[in-house]
Design a protein around this motif. Structure first.
Motif, PDB file in Angstrom:
ATOM      1  N   SER A   1       4.246  13.409  -2.375  1.00  0.00           N
ATOM      2  CA  SER A   1       3.006  13.958  -1.829  1.00  0.00           C
ATOM      3  C   SER A   1       3.234  15.249  -1.050  1.00  0.00           C
ATOM      4  CB  SER A   1       2.323  12.910  -0.938  1.00  0.00           C
ATOM      5  OG  SER A   1       1.137  13.406  -0.394  1.00  0.00           O
TER       6      SER A   1
ATOM      7  N   GLU B   1      -5.342  14.566  -2.402  1.00  0.00           N
ATOM      8  CA  GLU B   1      -4.643  15.669  -1.733  1.00  0.00           C
ATOM      9  C   GLU B   1      -5.435  16.968  -1.847  1.00  0.00           C
ATOM     10  OE1 GLU B   1      -0.255  13.710  -2.677  1.00  0.00           O
ATOM     11  OE2 GLU B   1      -1.150  15.195  -4.037  1.00  0.00           O
TER      12      GLU B   1
ATOM     13  N   LEU C   1      -3.528   5.452   0.615  1.00  0.00           N
ATOM     14  CA  LEU C   1      -4.133   5.338  -0.704  1.00  0.00           C
ATOM     15  C   LEU C   1      -4.784   3.964  -0.829  1.00  0.00           C
ATOM     16  CD1 LEU C   1      -1.650   6.795  -3.350  1.00  0.00           C
ATOM     17  CD2 LEU C   1      -4.062   7.368  -3.139  1.00  0.00           C
TER      18      LEU C   1
ATOM     19  N   ALA D   1      -4.258  10.085  -6.419  1.00  0.00           N
ATOM     20  CA  ALA D   1      -3.420  10.690  -5.384  1.00  0.00           C
ATOM     21  C   ALA D   1      -3.580  12.208  -5.351  1.00  0.00           C
ATOM     22  CB  ALA D   1      -1.964  10.312  -5.620  1.00  0.00           C
TER      23      ALA D   1
ATOM     24  N   PRO E   1       1.355   6.429  -8.371  1.00  0.00           N
ATOM     25  CA  PRO E   1       0.784   7.574  -7.640  1.00  0.00           C
ATOM     26  C   PRO E   1       1.833   8.582  -7.188  1.00  0.00           C
ATOM     27  CG  PRO E   1       0.891   5.675  -6.196  1.00  0.00           C
ATOM     28  CD  PRO E   1       1.299   5.194  -7.570  1.00  0.00           C
ATOM     29  N   GLN E   2       3.111   8.231  -7.359  1.00  0.00           N
ATOM     30  CA  GLN E   2       4.216   9.112  -6.965  1.00  0.00           C
ATOM     31  C   GLN E   2       4.009   9.607  -5.523  1.00  0.00           C
ATOM     32  OE1 GLN E   2       5.620  11.801 -10.125  1.00  0.00           O
ATOM     33  NE2 GLN E   2       4.212  10.769 -11.550  1.00  0.00           N
ATOM     34  N   ALA E   3       3.752   8.654  -4.643  1.00  0.00           N
ATOM     35  CA  ALA E   3       3.444   8.981  -3.254  1.00  0.00           C
ATOM     36  C   ALA E   3       4.596   9.695  -2.553  1.00  0.00           C
ATOM     37  CB  ALA E   3       3.077   7.707  -2.499  1.00  0.00           C
TER      38      ALA E   3
ATOM     39  N   ARG F   1       0.835  -1.200   0.000  1.00  0.00           N
ATOM     40  CA  ARG F   1       0.000   0.000   0.000  1.00  0.00           C
ATOM     41  C   ARG F   1       0.869   1.250   0.000  1.00  0.00           C
ATOM     42  NH1 ARG F   1      -5.103   0.749   1.333  1.00  0.00           N
ATOM     43  NH2 ARG F   1      -5.316  -1.337   2.233  1.00  0.00           N
ATOM     44  N   SER F   2       0.434   2.255  -0.740  1.00  0.00           N
ATOM     45  CA  SER F   2       1.115   3.552  -0.743  1.00  0.00           C
ATOM     46  C   SER F   2       0.419   4.501   0.227  1.00  0.00           C
ATOM     47  CB  SER F   2       1.091   4.166  -2.153  1.00  0.00           C
ATOM     48  OG  SER F   2       1.810   3.367  -3.060  1.00  0.00           O
ATOM     49  N   PHE F   3       1.194   5.445   0.754  1.00  0.00           N
ATOM     50  CA  PHE F   3       0.651   6.434   1.681  1.00  0.00           C
ATOM     51  C   PHE F   3       0.992   7.828   1.171  1.00  0.00           C
ATOM     52  CE2 PHE F   3       0.913   2.629   4.139  1.00  0.00           C
ATOM     53  CZ  PHE F   3      -0.163   2.689   5.014  1.00  0.00           C
ATOM     54  N   LEU F   4       0.003   8.700   1.222  1.00  0.00           N
ATOM     55  CA  LEU F   4       0.230  10.109   0.947  1.00  0.00           C
ATOM     56  C   LEU F   4       0.625  10.810   2.248  1.00  0.00           C
ATOM     57  CD1 LEU F   4      -2.930  10.798  -1.258  1.00  0.00           C
ATOM     58  CD2 LEU F   4      -0.612  10.229  -2.034  1.00  0.00           C
TER      59      LEU F   4
END
Length: 306
Positions: free
Chosen positions: A215, A254, A200, A250, A210-212, A192-195
């Motif tokens: 962020s 934001e 996310l 993403a 998503p290029q987290a 999992r990705s996080f902002l």
């Protein structure tokens, strides 16, 4: 208060009706462990209140007469307990007693059961983060353990959570059975990705990047650098048009969290476009509904009066 046995039997009986309401109105699947939490609250609500928590959100449907509740003033039920910065994937099931704390089921995909339990302090900075616990009772256990870690050496304070600990122990087998019946969530073991402001949703591998890691820089640009902000939004639109919705999701998330007049519509367009591209239409509908009603004075939407 009901006895524990009666509460568990009652909430187990109500679960299919509540799950059908959530499916019909929200387009989402309700996990069985929510019924176990509702049973604990119906039998040991005073113990639960000792740590400042109570059922709220879709768990209101489990109350006596809960399925007769409707949105006040003609409002959509999906707005109930939905705070201004809540992501569409977040569906409230429990409230806290400070800074707008609320806990929600986090749905990566509306076709699947929720993957994690998330929480958000809506009247503080309103970031959304996940708990490692697989159920609401697991979250309660975490909260009790944290409380004891802070106050366990104080006899009077430790005594405050003794009743809740007993309730958690009593309902543990029912919680485990609920999790067993539902089975592991589809996306539970996926990375999992996080902002900077939220987790996310897990996405299919062909959804793009998503290029987290960027962020935080994006948030700064959206607030202070209009040229760079416009480039990020344009890049997200290009990826979305190319069939890769991850960056749009993403960036849209934001912008939703920032809730700035300058980028509100751009954020909604990216979110809705990404959800539609992913086939997650229930989230697109929630995001659109929420955007139209974010200025409600109260998120207490369900009422017996309709």
């Amino acid at each position: 208060m009901m006895t524990r046995e009666a509460a568990l039997a009652t909430m187990t009986r109500r679960f299919p009706l509540v799950a059908e309401r959530v499916r019909r109105v929200w387009g989402l699947r309700l996990p069985r462990h929510v019924a176990v939490f509702a049973a604990l609250a119906a039998s040991d609500g005073d113990a639960l209140a000792e740590i400042g928590l109570s059922p709220w959100g879709v768990t209101d449907y489990f109350r006596d007469g809960g399925l007769d509740l409707r949105g006040r003033d003609g409002l959509d039920e999906r707005l109930h307990a939905r705070f201004r910065c809540d992501p569409a994937e977040f569906v409230t099931v429990m409230g806290g007693d400070s800074d707008g704390l609320h806990f929600g089921l986090w749905f990566d995909d509306p076709a699947e059961l929720p993957t994690v339990i998330a929480h958000n302090y809506a009247r503080d900075s309103a970031e959304t983060w996940a708990s490692p616990a697989p159920s609401l009772l697991g979250v309660l256990r975490e909260r009790v353990d944290r409380f004891l870690g802070d106050y366990g050496d104080e006899e009077d304070e430790a005594a405050r959570v003794a009743a809740l600990t007993g309730a958690l122990d009593w309902f543990a087998s029912a919680d485990e059975e609920a999790l067993r019946q539902d089975g592991p969530p589809r996306w539970g073991s996926e990375p999992r990705s996080f902002l900077a402001v939220s987790l996310l949703p897990v996405l299919p591998p062909d959804s793009g990047d998503p290029q987290a890691a960027d962020s935080g820089a994006r948030l700064h640009a959206f607030q202070h650098d209009p040229v760079q902000a416009a480039e990020w939004i344009a890049r997200a639109h290009r990826d979305l048009a190319a069939g890769m919705p991850a960056l749009a999701l993403a960036v849209g998330g934001e912008l939703h969290w920032l809730d700035s007049d300058d980028h509100r519509q751009a954020g909604l367009d990216l979110l809705v476009g990404a959800y539609r591209a992913l086939g997650r239409d229930a989230f697109a509908e929630i995001a659109s509904l929420h955007a139209a009603c974010r200025d409600l004075r109260s998120v207490e939407v369900l009422t017996a009066r309709g």
